[in-house]
Scaffold this motif. Structure first.
Motif, PDB file in Angstrom:
ATOM      1  N   ALA B 222     -26.881  21.072  -6.648  1.00 39.01           N
ATOM      2  CA  ALA B 222     -25.820  20.267  -7.672  1.00 39.01           C
ATOM      3  C   ALA B 222     -25.156  21.423  -8.476  1.00 39.01           C
ATOM      4  O   ALA B 222     -24.153  21.429  -8.712  1.00 39.01           O
ATOM      5  CB  ALA B 222     -26.415  19.321  -8.469  1.00 39.01           C
ATOM      6  N   VAL B 225     -22.741  23.495  -6.730  1.00 39.31           N
ATOM      7  CA  VAL B 225     -21.580  22.655  -6.072  1.00 39.31           C
ATOM      8  C   VAL B 225     -20.504  22.571  -7.366  1.00 39.31           C
ATOM      9  O   VAL B 225     -19.250  22.795  -7.148  1.00 39.31           O
ATOM     10  CB  VAL B 225     -21.851  21.289  -5.703  1.00 39.31           C
ATOM     11  CG1 VAL B 225     -20.741  20.263  -5.349  1.00 39.31           C
ATOM     12  CG2 VAL B 225     -22.655  21.501  -4.351  1.00 39.31           C
ATOM     13  N   GLU B 226     -21.181  22.469  -8.568  1.00 39.80           N
ATOM     14  CA  GLU B 226     -20.333  22.318  -9.754  1.00 39.80           C
ATOM     15  C   GLU B 226     -19.808  23.429  -9.910  1.00 39.80           C
ATOM     16  O   GLU B 226     -18.264  23.552 -10.247  1.00 39.80           O
ATOM     17  CB  GLU B 226     -21.311  22.126 -11.016  1.00 39.80           C
ATOM     18  CG  GLU B 226     -20.382  21.625 -12.265  1.00 39.80           C
ATOM     19  CD  GLU B 226     -21.181  21.277 -13.399  1.00 39.80           C
ATOM     20  OE1 GLU B 226     -22.427  21.046 -13.341  1.00 39.80           O
ATOM     21  OE2 GLU B 226     -20.596  21.452 -14.423  1.00 39.80           O
ATOM     22  N   ILE B 229     -16.816  23.629  -7.507  1.00 39.84           N
ATOM     23  CA  ILE B 229     -15.586  22.934  -7.753  1.00 39.84           C
ATOM     24  C   ILE B 229     -14.709  23.385  -8.982  1.00 39.84           C
ATOM     25  O   ILE B 229     -13.465  23.386  -8.779  1.00 39.84           O
ATOM     26  CB  ILE B 229     -15.910  21.383  -8.484  1.00 39.84           C
ATOM     27  CG1 ILE B 229     -16.780  20.691  -7.106  1.00 39.84           C
ATOM     28  CG2 ILE B 229     -14.931  20.603  -8.614  1.00 39.84           C
ATOM     29  CD1 ILE B 229     -17.275  19.409  -7.503  1.00 39.84           C
ATOM     30  N   TYR B 232     -13.269  26.571  -7.028  1.00 37.08           N
ATOM     31  CA  TYR B 232     -12.168  26.438  -5.752  1.00 37.08           C
ATOM     32  C   TYR B 232     -11.515  25.239  -5.716  1.00 37.08           C
ATOM     33  O   TYR B 232     -10.524  25.060  -4.857  1.00 37.08           O
ATOM     34  CB  TYR B 232     -13.068  26.549  -4.304  1.00 37.08           C
ATOM     35  CG  TYR B 232     -13.777  27.882  -3.731  1.00 37.08           C
ATOM     36  CD1 TYR B 232     -12.993  28.566  -3.019  1.00 37.08           C
ATOM     37  CD2 TYR B 232     -14.896  28.597  -4.719  1.00 37.08           C
ATOM     38  CE1 TYR B 232     -13.394  29.725  -2.649  1.00 37.08           C
ATOM     39  CE2 TYR B 232     -15.427  29.790  -4.196  1.00 37.08           C
ATOM     40  CZ  TYR B 232     -14.627  30.322  -3.175  1.00 37.08           C
ATOM     41  OH  TYR B 232     -14.981  31.537  -2.825  1.00 37.08           O
ATOM     42  N   GLY B 233     -11.954  24.183  -6.597  1.00 40.37           N
ATOM     43  CA  GLY B 233     -11.353  22.980  -6.504  1.00 40.37           C
ATOM     44  C   GLY B 233     -11.869  22.105  -5.266  1.00 40.37           C
ATOM     45  O   GLY B 233     -12.963  22.541  -5.100  1.00 40.37           O
ATOM     46  N   VAL B 234     -11.033  21.276  -4.891  1.00 38.50           N
ATOM     47  CA  VAL B 234     -11.610  20.243  -3.811  1.00 38.50           C
ATOM     48  C   VAL B 234     -11.469  20.346  -2.508  1.00 38.50           C
ATOM     49  O   VAL B 234     -12.248  20.090  -1.653  1.00 38.50           O
ATOM     50  CB  VAL B 234     -11.558  18.738  -4.497  1.00 38.50           C
ATOM     51  CG1 VAL B 234     -12.042  17.766  -3.578  1.00 38.50           C
ATOM     52  CG2 VAL B 234     -11.776  18.576  -5.846  1.00 38.50           C
ATOM     53  N   SER B 235     -10.376  21.122  -2.133  1.00 38.71           N
ATOM     54  CA  SER B 235      -9.870  20.776  -0.717  1.00 38.71           C
ATOM     55  C   SER B 235      -9.496  22.213  -0.095  1.00 38.71           C
ATOM     56  O   SER B 235      -9.267  23.177  -1.020  1.00 38.71           O
ATOM     57  CB  SER B 235      -8.584  20.027  -0.513  1.00 38.71           C
ATOM     58  OG  SER B 235      -8.024  19.927   0.683  1.00 38.71           O
ATOM     59  N   ALA B 416     -25.420  17.327   2.749  1.00 39.37           N
ATOM     60  CA  ALA B 416     -23.942  17.498   2.678  1.00 39.37           C
ATOM     61  C   ALA B 416     -23.155  16.484   3.667  1.00 39.37           C
ATOM     62  O   ALA B 416     -23.397  15.447   3.584  1.00 39.37           O
ATOM     63  CB  ALA B 416     -23.716  18.955   2.911  1.00 39.37           C
ATOM     64  N   THR B 445     -14.303  21.247   3.310  1.00 32.47           N
ATOM     65  CA  THR B 445     -13.973  21.299   1.845  1.00 32.47           C
ATOM     66  C   THR B 445     -15.076  22.265   0.989  1.00 32.47           C
ATOM     67  O   THR B 445     -16.285  22.355   1.258  1.00 32.47           O
ATOM     68  CB  THR B 445     -13.644  19.836   1.018  1.00 32.47           C
ATOM     69  OG1 THR B 445     -15.143  19.383   1.274  1.00 32.47           O
ATOM     70  CG2 THR B 445     -12.795  19.228   1.578  1.00 32.47           C
ATOM     71  N   PRO B 447     -16.518  21.959  -1.782  1.00 26.28           N
ATOM     72  CA  PRO B 447     -17.922  21.670  -2.277  1.00 26.28           C
ATOM     73  C   PRO B 447     -19.052  21.342  -1.439  1.00 26.28           C
ATOM     74  O   PRO B 447     -20.208  21.636  -1.602  1.00 26.28           O
ATOM     75  CB  PRO B 447     -17.407  20.259  -3.001  1.00 26.28           C
ATOM     76  CG  PRO B 447     -15.875  20.051  -3.266  1.00 26.28           C
ATOM     77  CD  PRO B 447     -15.576  21.149  -2.198  1.00 26.28           C
ATOM     78  N   VAL B 448     -18.388  20.672  -0.323  1.00 27.30           N
ATOM     79  CA  VAL B 448     -19.314  20.767   0.963  1.00 27.30           C
ATOM     80  C   VAL B 448     -20.225  22.030   1.441  1.00 27.30           C
ATOM     81  O   VAL B 448     -21.215  22.006   1.698  1.00 27.30           O
ATOM     82  CB  VAL B 448     -18.817  19.723   1.972  1.00 27.30           C
ATOM     83  CG1 VAL B 448     -19.765  19.207   3.194  1.00 27.30           C
ATOM     84  CG2 VAL B 448     -18.190  18.569   1.568  1.00 27.30           C
ATOM     85  N   GLN B 451     -22.616  23.149  -0.982  1.00 27.62           N
ATOM     86  CA  GLN B 451     -23.939  22.517  -0.679  1.00 27.62           C
ATOM     87  C   GLN B 451     -24.705  22.848   0.512  1.00 27.62           C
ATOM     88  O   GLN B 451     -25.920  23.091   0.641  1.00 27.62           O
ATOM     89  CB  GLN B 451     -23.621  20.872  -0.494  1.00 27.62           C
ATOM     90  CG  GLN B 451     -24.857  19.985  -0.076  1.00 27.62           C
ATOM     91  CD  GLN B 451     -25.757  19.692  -1.405  1.00 27.62           C
ATOM     92  OE1 GLN B 451     -25.283  19.965  -2.527  1.00 27.62           O
ATOM     93  NE2 GLN B 451     -27.023  19.206  -1.085  1.00 27.62           N
TER      94      GLN B 451
END
Lengths: 549, 646
Positions: B222, B225-226, B229, B232-235, B416, B445, B447-448, B451
């Motif tokens: 986690a 991933v934080e 984010i 990189y942002g989300v997408s 994930a 994406t 975040p995935v 993970q």
């Protein structure tokens, strides 16, 4: 004689013993007396029936015992082989390589795909250390890298973790998913919505959920690959109309109805499947006319707004907002949260019945894990931002106009895309055919639907609706055009602007699509940068394409 | 049906838990993450105050034990005896536990209950259509439109499934970890609509695909991933070939390839789509796919799109497979009798509804003899099986390079989403260009991806000591793979050089102890529940080491009762029940999915609940030696350690 009888004596006693055994155990079963009585009386009344029933029972047992997986071993094409012959045939058989290596062109194309290091945005940094202007990524509303979305995602991460670890039916439905479905339905003005975990798999799952064998689908010849796959798997009767040509659609609808009347077929489900803005060329559907026709001929409309949702309309609601058609008029409105909201996944909006049906009938809802919670939250937040900031979409449209103003004047290229479309396809203009591009103001979408596509000349004769191929479609040299465009792409990248060729699967698309460069305009880019990028592209086009003449 | 959540009692234990663990542990903390102190390893953000061991461990951790996890997400279990390495014992033949048939009266009542429900349903339809036509309006043709879903097509859903709809699609919130929070709901109109009641119930979660327990909101993954984010942002904004390839994609693919022991790997953003979009790029007209009859819907979807011929063989039945191979090779293509271009055999590593493993050793023998290509779908087995978590090949000790294609998903063990395909470089490059997802589907994406990278690295361990390099260079690390590391034998550790430089790495992740602990805890839990249920006398399917444990219920009515009884216990247990059409008509079942995050006490709890409900519902129909519940829980370690169950 008597000797043989006496020698068979033990056998007879065994038979009679076992018979009486069976009889007594049979009569121990409750209700057996009734059966016995029934059989006896039926045999007495009609011995022929007994024979028939015995045959029936044997047949039933045989059917039950037959292996389901065995294909026609007794069929007329089956050849009997001895074990030895089979062994020889097995030795003899040499399969093809599972995968042929890529051709040199394919390999170099693959190697030429730029790799972004770090966040995607209007000015991403590539792995070679160069910062470029980005006209390739789907970031229409400029939500990529938005700080509010990031913050919300981290909040969600800390409450939900990342994965949903289950399909929606088995505890994969989280409250954020329900919230997102509600947000989408509210945003579009439909009764309900359902989310899918990948945009590409959305429509190819929506179509087979509703359309079964025997149903009729009337589809545009230019629909995207995902729709093609959905049509293929649905096993429906498919009729095609010319790309973006409403007159052709009407003719096809009429002919289908005529055929039904003639053959006196029962009423089946009928669907029109098309796209809002076409992924293949950026042309736009004339939604009011579509709705008019669908109501007139009593069809249901499946509209794929994967490109148009989040990129047209005052607040990005897509074609329904642009044309001021209530979204409830579209029976199944499919959109992409990956393109339109820079998150991930897709959705289908419609009535309660439509949505509820998909929850247990759409393969990629039932058999796939739910979208990660934080991506659902990112999409919800994206809708929130778009709803509250209409300036995003006007900024986007300004950028589109700025780019089009520059590119429309270039002689050596042709743009089949609608002037308001945020994706812009650039074809090589062939010297022989001059494509008529109707002047059309993007601010007045209610203007008469003119066939935007170069593929729909006003042919007097109707193309065969059964075949996906269009009569009199222009020919083009696929390889040569692709090579030229790839050269343009690479030249543009060298000058600091990232664009991409529209990548297609040759041989797998139903009809080969004319090669193009696909631009995706973003609201996050300043107008100046847009103009700069467009000018770079223009210069490359002129440089590369005029060389060939 | 409304459920009363257990009444919150004043928790003596909660105070004790807090009292006995003063902030004395940080000195021993090895972790750099913020979740090291014991007071944070329990979570009470929802205000649920239970005395049942879900939020707070029954046995409070001593000050020597340091847990970096939240108990409700990942159970505290320090007892090293409750560990087991899942591995096939070399030299023995693979055999699944024999499938047992229920007594005939059970079969009879099952058929009868279906018959009864069907008759009743038709009766209701008949009467309803006449008395309340408005309720059937959407099911019949009207205004010139054919019904979207006719009353006949939807009969099963309306008249059978609706009766037990409260067991399906239950909304949840929070982490689907060891425990899960259900959003309570009730239905005022016999399950036609569900109304949220506003309350929540925390239950023991034995139904999520969370085999290694990486579904966590706190901890190393986690944190990674934080960071991602923020960075990189989300997408990734597009498809892989159209300019949405990130350095993270390349890093994740390199790592996954190394993890499964293949040359190269391709990542796709959805597990279902991995199969449905890749198989058409592998086979087409003139090819034959031989598929296990219980293969997943995504495989069938992909094969149907591909246009290849399909034949199926009986589930996991190797003689049937061989007979089929002999037939198809000798007969060739239908009608023309030309030889097949390719024959692709598709099996799943671990079948998600059966709990059986593919009989890989025999399939490999057959592969040598019949020269077919092999595709193993490891959606459930990757991470969940084998001494190193490398799936079914690792479990049987088969060299993965002898298998042509390994497919798997990240939804399950990795916590994930999405999936991968691994194979030779030439094959994967071909799929990158010719698979549908490369051109058209959105890329995975960031975040995935993070993970995936963090959890995979955690299972593998990291090969050199993590040192924060001062230059946070953004260039692709995959280009800089050390050739020496590249040569490291499978199953090796993850080389630091292919991990993103910015990713925070906890010491337990780096030395691989975290991953090893998870694998061995899952191994113990799976074997314990499988064998415990059998010793209690239940009929279960599948292999002893399978983390998927199907318990056979047969009668459809028992599904709903079982699920409701489990959910309304003092300590609620959340279970999945499945029936036709996902399973054959008579074998309705409840499916437990074990996780490394469960403790031995959790499995005890499940066994106790099953024991009670099993007596109530007359489920204990299995043959074989039976133990009492007490005996099973006392002799758990011995039970798990037994080489074979008698």
């Amino acid at each position: 004689m008597s000797a043989s009888v006496s020698s068979l004596e033990p056998l007879f006693t065994f038979v009679s013993n076992s018979y009486s055994n069976i009889e007594t155990s049979f009569f121990k079963i409750p209700g057996s007396a009734v059966i016995a009585r029934y059989v006896k009386s039926s045999h007495r009344d009609d011995p022929g029936r007994t024979l028939l029933e015995v045959i029936l029972i044997i047949f039933a047992i045989r059917t039950l015992l037959q292996s389901r997986t065995k294909a026609e071993p007794s069929g007329k094409h089956f050849i009997e082989f001895s074990e030895k012959e089979i062994d020889e045939l097995v030795d003899e058989w040499t399969p093809e390589e599972l995968a042929q290596p890529l051709t040199a062109v394919e390999q170099s194309d693959l190697n030429a795909v730029p790799v972004i290091a770090g966040p995607v945005g209007p000015k991403p940094k590539l792995t070679n250390g160069k910062t470029v202007l980005n006209l390739a990524s789907y970031n229409f509303a400029g939500l990529a890298g938005n700080a509010e979305i990031k913050e919300r995602c981290i909040d969600i991460l800390k409450k939900y973790g990342l994965g949903s670890c289950g399909p929606p039916g088995f505890y994969g439905t989280q409250d954020v998913h329900i919230q997102l479905e509600q947000d989408i339905a509210d945003f579009l003005g439909t009764e309900a919505a359902i989310i899918y975990s990948q945009a590409f798999s959305t429509i190819s799952s929506v179509i087979p959920a509703f359309c079964k064998r025997g149903d009729v689908i009337v589809a545009d010849r230019g629909v995207n690959f995902a729709i093609q796959k959905g049509l293929q798997i649905s096993r429906c009767t498919i009729r095609w109309y010319d790309h973006s040509d409403m007159a052709s659609l009407e003719k096809v609808l009429e002919s289908v109805e005529k055929e039904r009347r003639k053959k006196k077929m029962p009423l089946t489900r009928r669907f029109i499947v098309t796209e809002g803005i076409f992924d293949h060329d950026g042309a736009m559907s004339d939604l009011p006319k579509l709705v008019e026709l669908k109501l007139k001929y009593k069809y249901r409309l499946i509209l794929d707004e994967s490109v148009s949702f989040g990129s047209v309309g005052r607040t990005g609601r897509g074609l329904t907002e642009l044309y001021n058609v209530p979204a409830s008029q579209v029976d199944m409105l499919v959109g992409s949260m990956a393109n339109g909201l820079t998150s991930a996944g897709g959705f289908c909006a419609g009535s309660h019945t439509v949505v509820k049906h998909q929850r247990i009938n759409a393969p990629s809802v039932v058999f796939s894990a739910a979208l990660p919670a934080l991506l659902a939250a990112a999409a919800s937040e994206g809708i929130n931002i778009m709803r509250n900031t209409p300036s995003i979409l006007s900024m986007l449209q300004e950028n589109v106009r700025a780019v089009r103003a520059i590119l429309d004047k270039v002689d050596c290229i042709a743009i089949p895309s609608h002037p308001a479309s945020a994706i812009i396809h650039i074809n090589v203009r062939s010297s022989s055919t001059v494509m008529p591009i109707a002047p059309m103001s993007p601010t007045s979408p209610i203007s008469p639907a003119s066939p935007m596509s170069p593929l729909s000349p006003s042919t007097a004769k109707l193309s065969n609706p059964v075949s996906v191929r269009q009569r009199g479609a222009p020919h083009f040299d696929m390889e040569a055009e692709e090579r030229l465009l790839q050269e343009v792409v690479e030249d543009t990248l060298a000058q600091g602007v990232m664009v991409t060729r529209a990548k297609r699967l040759h041989g797998q698309e139903m009809i080969e699509v004319r090669p193009s460069i696909r631009l995706a305009i973003s609201a996050a880019m300043s107008r100046k940068d847009c103009e700069k990028a467009a000018n770079v592209l223009k210069a490359s086009c002129i440089k590369v394409l005029s060389k060939r003449r | 049906m409304a459920f009363q959540s257990p009444s919150p009692q004043p928790s003596i234990f909660k105070k004790k838990a807090h009292g006995s663990t003063p902030n004395s542990t940080p000195a021993l903390s090895l972790s750099s993450s913020a979740t090291s102190s014991s007071s944070e390893t329990v979570l009470d953000d929802l205000g649920l105050d239970y005395d049942n061991g879900l939020s707070y461990p029954r046995v409070p951790p001593t000050s020597e034990q340091v847990f970096t996890t939240v108990h409700s997400e990942f159970g505290h279990c320090a007892n090293e005896k409750y560990r087991y390495t899942s591995q096939h014992r070399a030299g023995t033949q693979y055999k699944s536990y024999p499938e047992q048939d229920p007594p005939y009266y059970i079969l009879l009542t099952t058929y009868l209950s279906y018959l009864m429900v069907i008759c009743l349903g038709h009766l209701r339809d008949f009467v309803g259509k006449r008395l309340q036509p408005s309720h059937y309006r959407h099911l019949v043709s009207q205004h010139g439109y054919a019904a979207l879903n006719s009353d006949f097509d939807s009969f099963y859903t309306r008249r059978l499934k609706t009766r037990i709809d409260d067991c399906f699609s239950h909304p949840v919130t929070g982490v689907p970890g060891r425990t899960m929070v259900l959003l309570d709901r009730y239905s005022p109109d016999y399950n036609v609509t569900m109304v949220p009641s506003g309350t929540r119930t925390r239950g023991l979660n034995i139904s999520s695909y969370n085999y290694l327990g990486f579904a966590q909101a706190r901890g190393g993954c986690a944190d990674a991933v934080e960071t991602s984010i923020n960075r990189y942002g989300v997408s990734a904004c597009g498809s892989r070939l159209e300019g949405a390839t990130l350095d993270l994609h390349q890093q994740a693919e390199a790592l996954v390839a190394r993890f499964v022991g293949m040359e190269d790997a391709l990542i796709s953003s959805m597990g279902f789509a991995t199969n449905s979009t890749i198989i058409p790029a592998l086979v087409g007209k003139g090819s034959l796919v031989i598929s296990d009859e219980f293969n997943h819907a995504s495989i069938r979807f992909g094969v149907r799109i591909s246009g290849a011929n399909v034949r199926t063989f009986k589930h996991n039945d190797m003689p049937s497979l061989e007979a089929l191979l002999r037939e198809v090779i000798s007969q060739g293509q239908p009608k023309t009798h030309r030889p097949w271009k390719k024959i692709l055999v598709i099996v799943e590593g671990l079948f998600s509804m059966e709990g059986t493993l593919a009989n890989l050793p025999v399939i490999m023998e057959l592969k040598k003899k019949y020269k077919f290509n092999l595709f193993v779908d490891e959606a459930h087995s990757i991470g969940a099986l084998g001494p190193h978590g490398r799936g079914v090949a690792d479990y049987f000790g088969v060299n993965p390079r002898q298998i042509d294609i390994l497919m798997g998903t990240f939804t399950k063990s990795f916590g994930a989403a999405g999936g991968y395909i691994a194979g030779s470089k030439a094959l994967i490059d071909r799929l990158r260009v010719h698979g549908h997802s490369g051109c058209y589907a959105e890329a995975m994406t960031p975040p995935v991806l993070t993970q995936v990278i963090a959890s995979t690295a955690s299972i593998m361990g990291i090969s050199s000591a993590p040192e924060k390099s001062s230059s946070l260079s953004l260039t692709a690390r995959s280009d800089a793979i050390n050739p020496e590391l590249e040569m490291e034998a499978y199953p090796g550790r993850a080389p630091l050089s292919i991990l993103p430089a910015w990713m925070p790495i906890t010491p337990s992740m780096a030395d691989g102890t975290d991953g090893k602990m998870r694998l061995r805890r899952l191994g113990f839990n799976a074997r314990y529940l499988n064998r415990g249920l059998r010793k209690l006398g239940f009929i279960t399917y599948g292999h002893d080491d399978s983390p998927v444990v199907p318990l056979l219920l047969f009668n459809p009515g028992k599904m709903a009762v079982f699920s409701r009884l489990m959910r309304t216990r003092q300590v609620p247990i959340i279970v999945v029940v499945v029936a036709y059409p996902a399973t054959p008509l008579v074998t309705s079942r409840v499916r437990f999915c074990l996780s490394a995050s469960h403790t031995k006490e959790d499995v005890d709890l499940v066994l106790t609940a099953c024991d009670e409900i099993g007596d109530l519902l007359d489920l204990k129909q299995g043959s074989g030696e039976r133990w009492s519940l007490q005996e099973i829980t006392d002799r758990a370690v011995e039970l798990v350690g037994m080489p074979e169950l008698v």
